[in-house]
Write a protein that holds these residues in place. Structure first.
Motif, PDB file in Angstrom:
ATOM      1  N   ILE A 164     128.717  73.566  13.335  1.00  0.00           N
ATOM      2  CA  ILE A 164     128.601  74.649  12.356  1.00  0.00           C
ATOM      3  C   ILE A 164     127.510  74.311  11.331  1.00  0.00           C
ATOM      4  O   ILE A 164     127.590  73.290  10.661  1.00  0.00           O
ATOM      5  CB  ILE A 164     129.938  74.899  11.645  1.00  0.00           C
ATOM      6  N   PRO A 165     126.501  75.164  11.182  1.00  0.00           N
ATOM      7  CA  PRO A 165     125.446  74.916  10.191  1.00  0.00           C
ATOM      8  C   PRO A 165     126.001  74.932   8.769  1.00  0.00           C
ATOM      9  O   PRO A 165     126.830  75.786   8.423  1.00  0.00           O
ATOM     10  CB  PRO A 165     124.470  76.080  10.414  1.00  0.00           C
ATOM     11  N   ILE A 166     125.532  73.993   7.955  1.00  0.00           N
ATOM     12  CA  ILE A 166     126.027  73.849   6.584  1.00  0.00           C
ATOM     13  C   ILE A 166     124.875  73.998   5.595  1.00  0.00           C
ATOM     14  O   ILE A 166     123.761  73.522   5.827  1.00  0.00           O
ATOM     15  CB  ILE A 166     126.724  72.485   6.406  1.00  0.00           C
ATOM     16  N   GLY A 167     125.168  74.655   4.459  1.00  0.00           N
ATOM     17  CA  GLY A 167     124.226  74.778   3.362  1.00  0.00           C
ATOM     18  C   GLY A 167     124.829  74.204   2.092  1.00  0.00           C
ATOM     19  O   GLY A 167     125.984  74.492   1.761  1.00  0.00           O
ATOM     20  N   VAL A 168     124.058  73.379   1.397  1.00  0.00           N
ATOM     21  CA  VAL A 168     124.531  72.747   0.157  1.00  0.00           C
ATOM     22  C   VAL A 168     124.032  73.553  -1.033  1.00  0.00           C
ATOM     23  O   VAL A 168     122.823  73.650  -1.273  1.00  0.00           O
ATOM     24  CB  VAL A 168     124.037  71.291   0.046  1.00  0.00           C
ATOM     25  N   LEU A 169     124.948  74.151  -1.771  1.00  0.00           N
ATOM     26  CA  LEU A 169     124.589  74.933  -2.953  1.00  0.00           C
ATOM     27  C   LEU A 169     124.288  74.023  -4.139  1.00  0.00           C
ATOM     28  O   LEU A 169     124.948  72.993  -4.329  1.00  0.00           O
ATOM     29  CB  LEU A 169     125.729  75.880  -3.321  1.00  0.00           C
TER      30      LEU A 169
ATOM     31  N   ALA B  92     121.308  67.496  -4.205  1.00  0.00           N
ATOM     32  CA  ALA B  92     121.705  68.325  -3.065  1.00  0.00           C
ATOM     33  C   ALA B  92     121.115  67.785  -1.763  1.00  0.00           C
ATOM     34  O   ALA B  92     121.778  67.788  -0.716  1.00  0.00           O
ATOM     35  CB  ALA B  92     121.269  69.767  -3.290  1.00  0.00           C
ATOM     36  N   ILE B  93     119.872  67.321  -1.815  1.00  0.00           N
ATOM     37  CA  ILE B  93     119.237  66.732  -0.628  1.00  0.00           C
ATOM     38  C   ILE B  93     120.006  65.492  -0.175  1.00  0.00           C
ATOM     39  O   ILE B  93     120.251  65.298   1.020  1.00  0.00           O
ATOM     40  CB  ILE B  93     117.759  66.386  -0.931  1.00  0.00           C
ATOM     41  N   LYS B  94     120.403  64.657  -1.127  1.00  0.00           N
ATOM     42  CA  LYS B  94     121.174  63.456  -0.809  1.00  0.00           C
ATOM     43  C   LYS B  94     122.477  63.812  -0.089  1.00  0.00           C
ATOM     44  O   LYS B  94     122.833  63.218   0.933  1.00  0.00           O
ATOM     45  CB  LYS B  94     121.469  62.683  -2.094  1.00  0.00           C
ATOM     46  N   ILE B  95     123.183  64.805  -0.634  1.00  0.00           N
ATOM     47  CA  ILE B  95     124.439  65.247  -0.019  1.00  0.00           C
ATOM     48  C   ILE B  95     124.163  65.882   1.337  1.00  0.00           C
ATOM     49  O   ILE B  95     124.904  65.672   2.311  1.00  0.00           O
ATOM     50  CB  ILE B  95     125.159  66.246  -0.951  1.00  0.00           C
ATOM     51  N   GLY B  96     123.090  66.668   1.409  1.00  0.00           N
ATOM     52  CA  GLY B  96     122.722  67.321   2.664  1.00  0.00           C
ATOM     53  C   GLY B  96     122.485  66.332   3.787  1.00  0.00           C
ATOM     54  O   GLY B  96     122.862  66.585   4.940  1.00  0.00           O
ATOM     55  N   LYS B  97     121.879  65.205   3.472  1.00  0.00           N
ATOM     56  CA  LYS B  97     121.634  64.174   4.487  1.00  0.00           C
ATOM     57  C   LYS B  97     122.950  63.583   4.982  1.00  0.00           C
ATOM     58  O   LYS B  97     123.120  63.325   6.183  1.00  0.00           O
ATOM     59  CB  LYS B  97     120.733  63.079   3.910  1.00  0.00           C
ATOM     60  N   GLU B  98     123.893  63.369   4.073  1.00  0.00           N
ATOM     61  CA  GLU B  98     125.201  62.834   4.457  1.00  0.00           C
ATOM     62  C   GLU B  98     125.959  63.806   5.356  1.00  0.00           C
ATOM     63  O   GLU B  98     126.714  63.387   6.239  1.00  0.00           O
ATOM     64  CB  GLU B  98     126.028  62.529   3.210  1.00  0.00           C
ATOM     65  N   LEU B  99     125.733  65.096   5.134  1.00  0.00           N
ATOM     66  CA  LEU B  99     126.444  66.138   5.889  1.00  0.00           C
ATOM     67  C   LEU B  99     125.719  66.572   7.160  1.00  0.00           C
ATOM     68  O   LEU B  99     126.271  67.355   7.936  1.00  0.00           O
ATOM     69  CB  LEU B  99     126.622  67.374   4.998  1.00  0.00           C
ATOM     70  N   ASN B 100     124.494  66.076   7.342  1.00  0.00           N
ATOM     71  CA  ASN B 100     123.636  66.624   8.398  1.00  0.00           C
ATOM     72  C   ASN B 100     123.561  68.145   8.258  1.00  0.00           C
ATOM     73  O   ASN B 100     123.769  68.901   9.202  1.00  0.00           O
ATOM     74  CB  ASN B 100     124.159  66.249   9.789  1.00  0.00           C
ATOM     75  N   ALA B 101     123.270  68.592   7.032  1.00  0.00           N
ATOM     76  CA  ALA B 101     123.232  70.021   6.714  1.00  0.00           C
ATOM     77  C   ALA B 101     121.964  70.665   7.255  1.00  0.00           C
ATOM     78  O   ALA B 101     120.960  69.996   7.528  1.00  0.00           O
ATOM     79  CB  ALA B 101     123.307  70.224   5.204  1.00  0.00           C
ATOM     80  N   LEU B 102     122.012  71.974   7.385  1.00  0.00           N
ATOM     81  CA  LEU B 102     120.853  72.759   7.808  1.00  0.00           C
ATOM     82  C   LEU B 102     119.947  73.089   6.634  1.00  0.00           C
ATOM     83  O   LEU B 102     118.720  73.068   6.744  1.00  0.00           O
ATOM     84  CB  LEU B 102     121.315  74.067   8.458  1.00  0.00           C
ATOM     85  N   ALA B 103     120.573  73.424   5.477  1.00  0.00           N
ATOM     86  CA  ALA B 103     119.810  74.007   4.376  1.00  0.00           C
ATOM     87  C   ALA B 103     120.313  73.554   3.016  1.00  0.00           C
ATOM     88  O   ALA B 103     121.468  73.158   2.859  1.00  0.00           O
ATOM     89  CB  ALA B 103     119.864  75.534   4.463  1.00  0.00           C
ATOM     90  N   ILE B 104     119.415  73.641   2.041  1.00  0.00           N
ATOM     91  CA  ILE B 104     119.755  73.492   0.628  1.00  0.00           C
ATOM     92  C   ILE B 104     119.621  74.872   0.004  1.00  0.00           C
ATOM     93  O   ILE B 104     118.641  75.582   0.240  1.00  0.00           O
ATOM     94  CB  ILE B 104     118.804  72.498  -0.076  1.00  0.00           C
ATOM     95  N   HIS B 105     120.619  75.255  -0.802  1.00  0.00           N
ATOM     96  CA  HIS B 105     120.642  76.580  -1.427  1.00  0.00           C
ATOM     97  C   HIS B 105     120.543  76.422  -2.947  1.00  0.00           C
ATOM     98  O   HIS B 105     121.563  76.357  -3.628  1.00  0.00           O
ATOM     99  CB  HIS B 105     121.939  77.313  -1.077  1.00  0.00           C
TER     100      HIS B 105
END
Length: 246
Positions: A151-156, A164-177
């Protein structure tokens, strides 16, 4: 620039009552690429589409949504005329017409929401790429990631894009919002260099929409999705005129 996702904020919030089927339909009529909605888990377990933690601002009810059963919520009126929808009702409405960004607003929403997403991918005409699950609540995003890697994830973010980028890397997120209030061209370049898409919110004024397109964002969330379409059309016309002159 021409492929920036046009995303209707809570449907077409600037025109019709937010997070209602009618507002979402209007956004679809405007030609959006994606609908953004907010969800909470009510007391009886259903995932309902509403922004606030309480009913008081948007409905004729009062009290916390988490303490109400669906049997109560479905009888309430939003802005005096509309119903609170279930997430499944929204998905049924937009199936085949647009993608969806589901913001996990309330607590304990991740697992139930992800189960619905999984069901619609496995049993309906949906792909995981049609969804983004986003939230300010990092714990909910980690619950979503624990449920599924697909499931694609976006960090608000409304404070720090770097965090947010740091958290996004931990989550293997798709996007930063990020909020438009913290966006700069350099921050967008930094985010893209880190491997994330950038979806900015909430962008309503035509000059701000044009500026975000110039900055190279991947998606724009707006209360007035018709303005996203209009600004994009104006830019396309300008591009055609420039090519003709050349």
């Amino acid at each position: 620039m021409d492929s920036v996702l046009k995303i209707g904020h809570r449907g077409a919030k600037g025109h019709l009552a937010e997070n209602t089927l009618e507002s979402i339909q209007l956004a679809l009529d405007f030609g959006v690429d994606m609908i953004e909605i907010d969800v909470h888990r009510c007391n009886s377990g259903e995932i309902v589409v509403i922004h606030d933690f309480t009913l008081d601002r948007t409905t004729n009810g009062s009290g916390e949504i988490a303490n109400k059963d669906w049997s109560t919520l479905k009888e309430l009126k939003v802005a005096g005329a509309y119903k609170i929808p279930l997430l499944t009702e929204v998905l049924d409405l937009i199936e085949g017409k647009s993608a969806i960004n589901i913001e996990l607003k309330g607590s304990n929403t991740a697992e139930a929401t992800c189960k619905i997403v999984q069901d619609y991918v496995e049993n309906r005409n949906w792909n995981y790429s049609d969804f983004i699950i986003s939230s300010f609540q990092v714990n909910e995003l980690f619950e979503a990631r624990k449920f599924s890697e697909k499931i694609p994830i976006g960090v608000l973010s409304k404070a720090s894009i770097s965090e947010a980028i740091k958290i996004g890397k931990e989550l293997n997120a798709l996007a930063i919002h990020p909020s438009i209030g913290i966006v700069t061209k350099d921050k967008i370049l930094q985010t893209k260099k880190a491997g994330f898409k950038v979806i900015v919110w909430t962008v309503n004024e035509p000059d701000a929409i044009a500026r975000m397109q110039e900055f190279g964002v991947d998606g724009i969330i707006s209360d007035y999705p018709d303005r996203l379409v209009k600004v994009q059309c104006l830019k396309l016309k300008g591009k055609v005129k420039s090519e003709k002159k050349a």
